[in-house]
Design a protein around this motif. Structure first.
Motif, PDB file in Angstrom:
ATOM      1  N   ALA A 132      25.963  -5.288  68.214  1.00 45.37           N
ATOM      2  CA  ALA A 132      25.535  -4.419  69.674  1.00 45.37           C
ATOM      3  C   ALA A 132      26.056  -3.676  70.591  1.00 45.37           C
ATOM      4  CB  ALA A 132      26.300  -6.086  70.971  1.00 45.37           C
ATOM      5  N   ASN A 133      24.942  -2.984  71.098  1.00 52.39           N
ATOM      6  CA  ASN A 133      25.699  -1.657  72.534  1.00 52.39           C
ATOM      7  C   ASN A 133      25.552  -2.239  73.605  1.00 52.39           C
ATOM      8  OD1 ASN A 133      25.595   0.585  73.685  1.00 52.39           O
ATOM      9  ND2 ASN A 133      24.674   2.129  72.010  1.00 52.39           N
ATOM     10  N   PRO A 134      26.606  -2.415  74.015  1.00 53.78           N
ATOM     11  CA  PRO A 134      26.304  -2.445  75.391  1.00 53.78           C
ATOM     12  C   PRO A 134      25.336  -1.444  76.324  1.00 53.78           C
ATOM     13  CG  PRO A 134      28.188  -2.194  75.246  1.00 53.78           C
ATOM     14  CD  PRO A 134      27.815  -2.158  74.241  1.00 53.78           C
ATOM     15  N   CYS A 144      33.673  -5.171  86.223  1.00 51.34           N
ATOM     16  CA  CYS A 144      32.667  -4.851  85.689  1.00 51.34           C
ATOM     17  C   CYS A 144      32.848  -3.557  84.923  1.00 51.34           C
ATOM     18  CB  CYS A 144      31.995  -4.572  87.328  1.00 51.34           C
ATOM     19  SG  CYS A 144      30.927  -6.592  87.621  1.00 51.34           S
ATOM     20  N   GLY A 145      32.094  -3.567  84.110  1.00 52.98           N
ATOM     21  CA  GLY A 145      31.826  -2.041  83.779  1.00 52.98           C
ATOM     22  C   GLY A 145      33.423  -2.333  82.013  1.00 52.98           C
ATOM     23  N   GLY A 146      33.662  -3.362  81.556  1.00 60.10           N
ATOM     24  CA  GLY A 146      34.784  -3.587  81.067  1.00 60.10           C
ATOM     25  C   GLY A 146      34.317  -3.730  80.055  1.00 60.10           C
ATOM     26  N   THR A 147      33.245  -4.085  79.039  1.00 62.86           N
ATOM     27  CA  THR A 147      32.570  -3.601  78.143  1.00 62.86           C
ATOM     28  C   THR A 147      32.662  -2.663  77.891  1.00 62.86           C
ATOM     29  OG1 THR A 147      31.620  -6.646  78.916  1.00 62.86           O
ATOM     30  CG2 THR A 147      30.593  -5.510  76.739  1.00 62.86           C
ATOM     31  N   ARG A 148      31.323  -2.022  79.075  1.00 64.38           N
ATOM     32  CA  ARG A 148      31.056  -0.997  77.647  1.00 64.38           C
ATOM     33  C   ARG A 148      32.069   0.682  78.489  1.00 64.38           C
ATOM     34  NH1 ARG A 148      27.330  -0.062  83.216  1.00 64.38           N
ATOM     35  NH2 ARG A 148      28.292  -2.003  83.896  1.00 64.38           N
ATOM     36  N   ALA A 149      33.696   0.149  79.058  1.00 58.22           N
ATOM     37  CA  ALA A 149      34.520   1.142  78.751  1.00 58.22           C
ATOM     38  C   ALA A 149      35.230   0.560  77.571  1.00 58.22           C
ATOM     39  CB  ALA A 149      34.616   0.634  79.608  1.00 58.22           C
ATOM     40  N   LEU A 150      35.326  -0.707  77.162  1.00 58.17           N
ATOM     41  CA  LEU A 150      35.936  -1.036  75.504  1.00 58.17           C
ATOM     42  C   LEU A 150      34.902  -1.010  74.860  1.00 58.17           C
ATOM     43  CD1 LEU A 150      38.425  -2.662  73.934  1.00 58.17           C
ATOM     44  CD2 LEU A 150      36.717  -4.027  73.892  1.00 58.17           C
ATOM     45  N   ASP A 164      35.280   8.109  73.192  1.00 62.22           N
ATOM     46  CA  ASP A 164      34.899   8.681  74.429  1.00 62.22           C
ATOM     47  C   ASP A 164      36.239   8.011  76.000  1.00 62.22           C
ATOM     48  OD1 ASP A 164      33.063   9.823  76.234  1.00 62.22           O
ATOM     49  OD2 ASP A 164      31.789   9.411  75.624  1.00 62.22           O
ATOM     50  N   LEU A 165      36.898   8.688  75.763  1.00 62.97           N
ATOM     51  CA  LEU A 165      37.935   8.530  76.603  1.00 62.97           C
ATOM     52  C   LEU A 165      37.126   8.170  77.690  1.00 62.97           C
ATOM     53  CD1 LEU A 165      40.727   6.964  77.479  1.00 62.97           C
ATOM     54  CD2 LEU A 165      41.657   9.579  77.061  1.00 62.97           C
ATOM     55  N   SER A 166      36.764   9.943  78.763  1.00 59.98           N
ATOM     56  CA  SER A 166      36.114   9.617  79.367  1.00 59.98           C
ATOM     57  C   SER A 166      35.115   9.140  80.144  1.00 59.98           C
ATOM     58  CB  SER A 166      35.893  11.638  79.351  1.00 59.98           C
ATOM     59  OG  SER A 166      34.328  11.567  78.463  1.00 59.98           O
ATOM     60  N   ARG A 167      34.120   8.816  79.356  1.00 57.58           N
ATOM     61  CA  ARG A 167      33.169   7.606  79.759  1.00 57.58           C
ATOM     62  C   ARG A 167      33.480   6.129  79.967  1.00 57.58           C
ATOM     63  NH1 ARG A 167      27.552   6.491  76.277  1.00 57.58           N
ATOM     64  NH2 ARG A 167      26.369   6.362  77.945  1.00 57.58           N
ATOM     65  N   SER A 168      34.623   5.645  78.848  1.00 60.97           N
ATOM     66  CA  SER A 168      35.151   4.258  79.758  1.00 60.97           C
ATOM     67  C   SER A 168      36.158   4.502  80.525  1.00 60.97           C
ATOM     68  CB  SER A 168      36.207   4.860  78.159  1.00 60.97           C
ATOM     69  OG  SER A 168      37.296   2.793  78.334  1.00 60.97           O
ATOM     70  N   PHE A 169      36.874   5.355  80.658  1.00 60.93           N
ATOM     71  CA  PHE A 169      37.604   5.633  82.264  1.00 60.93           C
ATOM     72  C   PHE A 169      36.731   5.578  83.171  1.00 60.93           C
ATOM     73  CE2 PHE A 169      39.111   7.333  85.950  1.00 60.93           C
ATOM     74  CZ  PHE A 169      40.881   6.758  85.842  1.00 60.93           C
ATOM     75  N   ALA A 170      34.851   6.182  83.078  1.00 60.65           N
ATOM     76  CA  ALA A 170      33.913   6.217  84.408  1.00 60.65           C
ATOM     77  C   ALA A 170      33.845   5.101  84.529  1.00 60.65           C
ATOM     78  CB  ALA A 170      33.301   7.634  83.588  1.00 60.65           C
ATOM     79  N   MET A 171      33.170   4.114  83.327  1.00 59.70           N
ATOM     80  CA  MET A 171      32.838   2.644  82.978  1.00 59.70           C
ATOM     81  C   MET A 171      33.579   1.900  83.757  1.00 59.70           C
ATOM     82  SD  MET A 171      29.994   2.396  81.932  1.00 59.70           S
ATOM     83  CE  MET A 171      29.356   4.388  82.762  1.00 59.70           C
ATOM     84  N   ASN A 172      35.002   2.080  83.796  1.00 64.93           N
ATOM     85  CA  ASN A 172      36.564   0.493  84.097  1.00 64.93           C
ATOM     86  C   ASN A 172      37.613   2.062  84.172  1.00 64.93           C
ATOM     87  OD1 ASN A 172      37.857  -1.403  84.628  1.00 64.93           O
ATOM     88  ND2 ASN A 172      36.196  -3.054  84.854  1.00 64.93           N
ATOM     89  N   PRO A 173      37.964   1.919  85.425  1.00 66.38           N
ATOM     90  CA  PRO A 173      39.420   2.774  85.437  1.00 66.38           C
ATOM     91  C   PRO A 173      40.782   1.964  85.330  1.00 66.38           C
ATOM     92  CG  PRO A 173      38.209   3.447  87.081  1.00 66.38           C
ATOM     93  CD  PRO A 173      37.436   2.408  86.550  1.00 66.38           C
ATOM     94  N   LEU A 174      40.335   0.674  85.112  1.00 66.56           N
ATOM     95  CA  LEU A 174      41.631  -0.418  85.280  1.00 66.56           C
ATOM     96  C   LEU A 174      41.522  -0.305  84.572  1.00 66.56           C
ATOM     97  CD1 LEU A 174      42.932  -1.994  86.982  1.00 66.56           C
ATOM     98  CD2 LEU A 174      41.118  -3.630  86.665  1.00 66.56           C
ATOM     99  N   LEU A 175      40.407  -0.956  83.011  1.00 69.68           N
ATOM    100  CA  LEU A 175      40.875  -0.245  81.471  1.00 69.68           C
ATOM    101  C   LEU A 175      41.535  -0.145  80.807  1.00 69.68           C
ATOM    102  CD1 LEU A 175      39.812  -2.191  79.027  1.00 69.68           C
ATOM    103  CD2 LEU A 175      38.568  -0.630  78.580  1.00 69.68           C
ATOM    104  N   ILE A 176      41.283   1.431  81.544  1.00 73.98           N
ATOM    105  CA  ILE A 176      42.560   2.606  80.399  1.00 73.98           C
ATOM    106  C   ILE A 176      44.013   1.989  81.529  1.00 73.98           C
ATOM    107  CG2 ILE A 176      42.647   5.045  80.205  1.00 73.98           C
ATOM    108  CD1 ILE A 176      39.921   4.194  79.029  1.00 73.98           C
ATOM    109  N   VAL A 177      43.815   1.905  82.459  1.00 75.88           N
ATOM    110  CA  VAL A 177      45.223   2.097  83.368  1.00 75.88           C
ATOM    111  C   VAL A 177      46.048   1.161  83.254  1.00 75.88           C
ATOM    112  CG1 VAL A 177      46.214   2.244  85.162  1.00 75.88           C
ATOM    113  CG2 VAL A 177      44.396   3.462  85.234  1.00 75.88           C
TER     114      VAL A 177
END
Length: 135
Positions: A38-40, A62-68, A75-88
């Motif tokens: 499944a591609n979110p 919000c955006g955490g599933t797509r970020a993960l 794809d670190l930059s897209r992940s950060f754009a979706m939800n910076p809280l996840l990366i941080v």
């Protein structure tokens, strides 16, 4: 303290860390398996955010599933754009794991990563919970 008692004490204090590590790795493996099917970005993997439905504002996750999904794809930059809280949060977690490893292996206290980790997560939470809804 006898050698046997010391080994027992060290093993019992390590058990929660080992269990936590196994849980984290297992959760990521399960997410990786789910994301093989499944591609979110294309399909609705989980129900929509209740907070977003009720208020129109994005919650901090919000955006955490797509970020993960993006993070697991490298794809670190897209992940950060979706939800910076996840990366941080991952960076903060790595700092805390590093702190614990240094304390356990070197037998000395390291205090700096805790305040850095809390500050990073706090700023990211303020951004994802408030600022991205206002701008």
């Amino acid at each position: 303290m006898s050698g046997e008692a010391l080994l027992t004490r060290r093993a019992s204090s390590a058990a929660p860390w080992i269990a936590g590590g196994v849980a984290v790795v297992g959760a990521h493996a399960a997410a990786g398996l789910l994301f093989q099917f499944a591609n979110p970005y294309e399909t609705q993997v989980f129900p929509e955010c209740f907070w977003h439905q009720m208020t129109g504002w994005e919650c901090p996750t919000c955006g955490g599933t797509r970020a993960l999904y993006s993070l697991l794809r490298g794809d670190l930059s897209r992940s950060f754009a979706m939800n910076p809280l996840l990366i941080v949060s991952y960076v903060a977690g790595l700092l805390l794991i590093g702190q614990t490893a240094v304390e356990r292996l070197m037998h000395r206290q390291v205090r700096w990563p805790l305040w850095v980790a809390v500050s990073l997560v706090g700023v990211a939470a303020i951004y994802t919970g408030i600022l991205r809804n206002v701008w």
